[in-house]
Write a protein that holds these residues in place. Structure first.
Motif, PDB file in Angstrom:
ATOM      1  N   PRO A 130       0.780  -1.238   0.000  1.00 49.17           N
ATOM      2  CA  PRO A 130       0.000   0.000   0.000  1.00 49.17           C
ATOM      3  C   PRO A 130       0.812   1.289   0.000  1.00 49.17           C
ATOM      4  O   PRO A 130       0.309   2.333  -0.440  1.00 49.17           O
ATOM      5  N   TYR A 131       2.049   1.259   0.483  1.00 51.03           N
ATOM      6  CA  TYR A 131       2.821   2.491   0.619  1.00 51.03           C
ATOM      7  C   TYR A 131       3.827   2.699  -0.507  1.00 51.03           C
ATOM      8  O   TYR A 131       4.590   3.663  -0.496  1.00 51.03           O
ATOM      9  N   VAL A 237       5.812  -1.978   5.103  1.00 59.82           N
ATOM     10  CA  VAL A 237       6.247  -3.059   4.208  1.00 59.82           C
ATOM     11  C   VAL A 237       5.518  -4.343   4.574  1.00 59.82           C
ATOM     12  O   VAL A 237       5.577  -4.789   5.722  1.00 59.82           O
ATOM     13  N   LYS A 238       4.854  -4.953   3.602  1.00 58.67           N
ATOM     14  CA  LYS A 238       4.182  -6.228   3.858  1.00 58.67           C
ATOM     15  C   LYS A 238       5.106  -7.413   3.614  1.00 58.67           C
ATOM     16  O   LYS A 238       5.167  -8.336   4.405  1.00 58.67           O
ATOM     17  N   HIS A 255      16.464  -2.159  -1.332  1.00 64.71           N
ATOM     18  CA  HIS A 255      15.127  -2.738  -1.365  1.00 64.71           C
ATOM     19  C   HIS A 255      14.674  -3.029   0.064  1.00 64.71           C
ATOM     20  O   HIS A 255      15.411  -2.810   1.020  1.00 64.71           O
ATOM     21  N   PHE A 256      13.450  -3.509   0.177  1.00 69.64           N
ATOM     22  CA  PHE A 256      12.867  -3.810   1.491  1.00 69.64           C
ATOM     23  C   PHE A 256      12.609  -5.310   1.585  1.00 69.64           C
ATOM     24  O   PHE A 256      12.050  -5.917   0.660  1.00 69.64           O
ATOM     25  N   THR A 257      12.998  -5.894   2.717  1.00 70.81           N
ATOM     26  CA  THR A 257      12.877  -7.338   2.893  1.00 70.81           C
ATOM     27  C   THR A 257      12.295  -7.673   4.259  1.00 70.81           C
ATOM     28  O   THR A 257      12.897  -7.349   5.289  1.00 70.81           O
ATOM     29  N   ARG A 258      11.123  -8.288   4.262  1.00 69.68           N
ATOM     30  CA  ARG A 258      10.623  -8.860   5.516  1.00 69.68           C
ATOM     31  C   ARG A 258      11.365 -10.161   5.756  1.00 69.68           C
ATOM     32  O   ARG A 258      11.509 -10.990   4.860  1.00 69.68           O
ATOM     33  N   ARG A 263      11.925  -9.002  11.508  1.00 65.54           N
ATOM     34  CA  ARG A 263      12.511  -7.711  11.164  1.00 65.54           C
ATOM     35  C   ARG A 263      12.189  -7.356   9.711  1.00 65.54           C
ATOM     36  O   ARG A 263      11.915  -8.222   8.879  1.00 65.54           O
ATOM     37  N   VAL A 264      12.257  -6.058   9.410  1.00 70.81           N
ATOM     38  CA  VAL A 264      12.157  -5.599   8.028  1.00 70.81           C
ATOM     39  C   VAL A 264      13.429  -4.823   7.720  1.00 70.81           C
ATOM     40  O   VAL A 264      13.696  -3.792   8.326  1.00 70.81           O
TER      41      VAL A 264
END
Length: 397
Positions: A130-131, A237-238, A255-258, A263-264
């Motif tokens: 969503p973000y 972040v999902k 980048h973003f990693t769950r 943790r993210v």
């Protein structure tokens, strides 16, 4: 005397020994690792992504081993009850200039056999994340997350149960070849083996040069630094969010990693490390740094990518600049959302002409197999790489 000596106790070394033992149980195997335990460096400091094979040139060793390794890894984890999550990822073009390469990635993914990928428009991107801001995106359902240290722990126990000897605190200093066998000298002991397999990661080039196979390349260490989202900001972040990477640079961009631990992570950048195990800005090994700076290939890389390198270094010292890079994907993110995370060091092979080797690179002779370059997605691909090396090893017995 052992049949096979494996140098290196990261996931590639452990997977190689495991595959040899699976295919030829009667061969005797010893693993030599310089640290006090397995998976202490590249394996233990990555972000734990199960890569799908989206990025890699069809037909390359990277593509073939990633796709095969993906299936082998999931089968191994299901059999051994290791947790993983195929949560999928989105790859996002944040402007129209990035769309053509995003289309190239989609085509590569299809050529590499990825099914059920989806094109996403701006609204559909937000249904997944969503973000995130983007003009066009790809959803890749095969991508997942895992803790590769848990995989290594299970490989280690399985190997020991099958009779493989694993010796820690054994830094390799010298290798003498003696006709039909080799003697490996470590910091404390000597080991004899008929075949030596070099899976030494950050030191694979140095170990290679101890063998008759002396590749004209050098490992250049690049540190990837991460921030992580504070607990109050994890809702941004999902799952996994990636940018369109620079096709001329062998890194995927911030980048973003769950992660499996909840943790993210946000990152990494890619800066020259001043030591092969330089996990902070202040870790300096003068001799290793001078070796890197004196290497003609690195000098050519530095000349070619100086502007990119300067930007990466600037982000290393400026949280504001790092945040700005992340805001390309998530405009709402603020410096206050971020706290220091970890760091990893990537062993990037660089040849004398300034080429950053993008593919896996294996050199072999009758008595030696050297894994000279095993960059990401080596962890995902590890069981496939191990299978390939095992097939080469077994032919010699």
């Amino acid at each position: 005397m052992k049949d096979v000596l494996v140098i290196g106790g990261g996931i590639v070394g452990l997977s190689t020994a495991w595959q040899i033992k699976q295919q030829s149980p009667n061969l005797s195997i010893t693993i030599l690792e310089k640290e006090a335990g397995a998976a202490q460096h590249q394996t233990g400091n990555n972000s734990g992504v199960i890569h799908s094979g989206l990025y890699y040139k069809p037909g390359s060793l990277k593509a073939l081993n990633c796709i095969k390794g993906y299936d082998l890894m999931l089968d191994f984890c299901r059999k051994e009850d290791i947790d993983f999550d195929l949560c999928g990822k989105v790859v996002v073009a944040t402007n129209d200039h990035e769309v053509p390469y995003l289309e190239t990635l989609f085509a590569r993914g299809e050529e590499n056999g990825l099914a059920n990928m989806q094109w996403l428009n701006t609204e559909e991107i937000k249904e997944h994340e969503p973000y995130v801001h983007g003009v066009k995106g790809i959803y890749v359902p095969q991508t997942g997350i895992i803790d590769y240290k848990q995989v290594c722990k299970k490989l280690e126990s399985n190997l020991q149960e099958s009779g493989v000897l694993i010796y820690y605190n054994q830094q390799v200093r010298k290798i003498n070849h003696m006709g039909t066998s080799s003697r490996v000298f470590t910091s404390t002991s000597e080991y004899d083996g008929k075949l030596v397999v070099n899976c030494a990661g950050l030191y694979s080039d140095k170990v290679s040069k101890m063998t008759p196979l002396k590749p004209d390349l050098k490992i250049v260490p690049f540190r990837g630094e991460y921030y992580q989202l504070k607990e109050s900001s994890k809702h941004l972040v999902k799952n996994l969010i990636y940018p369109v990477p620079d096709p001329n640079f062998p890194f995927l961009g911030v980048h973003f990693t769950r992660m499996m631990n909840g943790r993210v992570e946000a990152g990494p950048n890619a800066v020259l490390a001043f030591a092969r195990e330089g996990y902070t800005k202040f870790d300096i090994n003068v001799s290793e740094l001078l070796e890197t700076l004196a290497w003609p290939g690195f000098q050519k890389v530095a000349m070619k990518y100086w502007k990119t390198g300067f930007g990466e270094m600037y982000r290393s010292f400026s949280k504001g600049a790092f945040t700005k890079a992340l805001q390309k994907l998530i405009p709402d993110i603020r410096e206050s959302d971020l706290e220091p995370g970890g760091a990893g060091v990537r062993a990037q092979a660089c040849d004398r002409s300034g080429g950053l080797l993008d593919d896996f690179h294996i050199l072999e002779s009758d008595h030696f197999v050297n894994v000279c370059n095993a960059p990401s997605p080596a962890a995902t691909s590890s069981l496939a790489i191990g299978d390939e090396i095992a097939s080469r090893v077994i032919k010699r017995f």
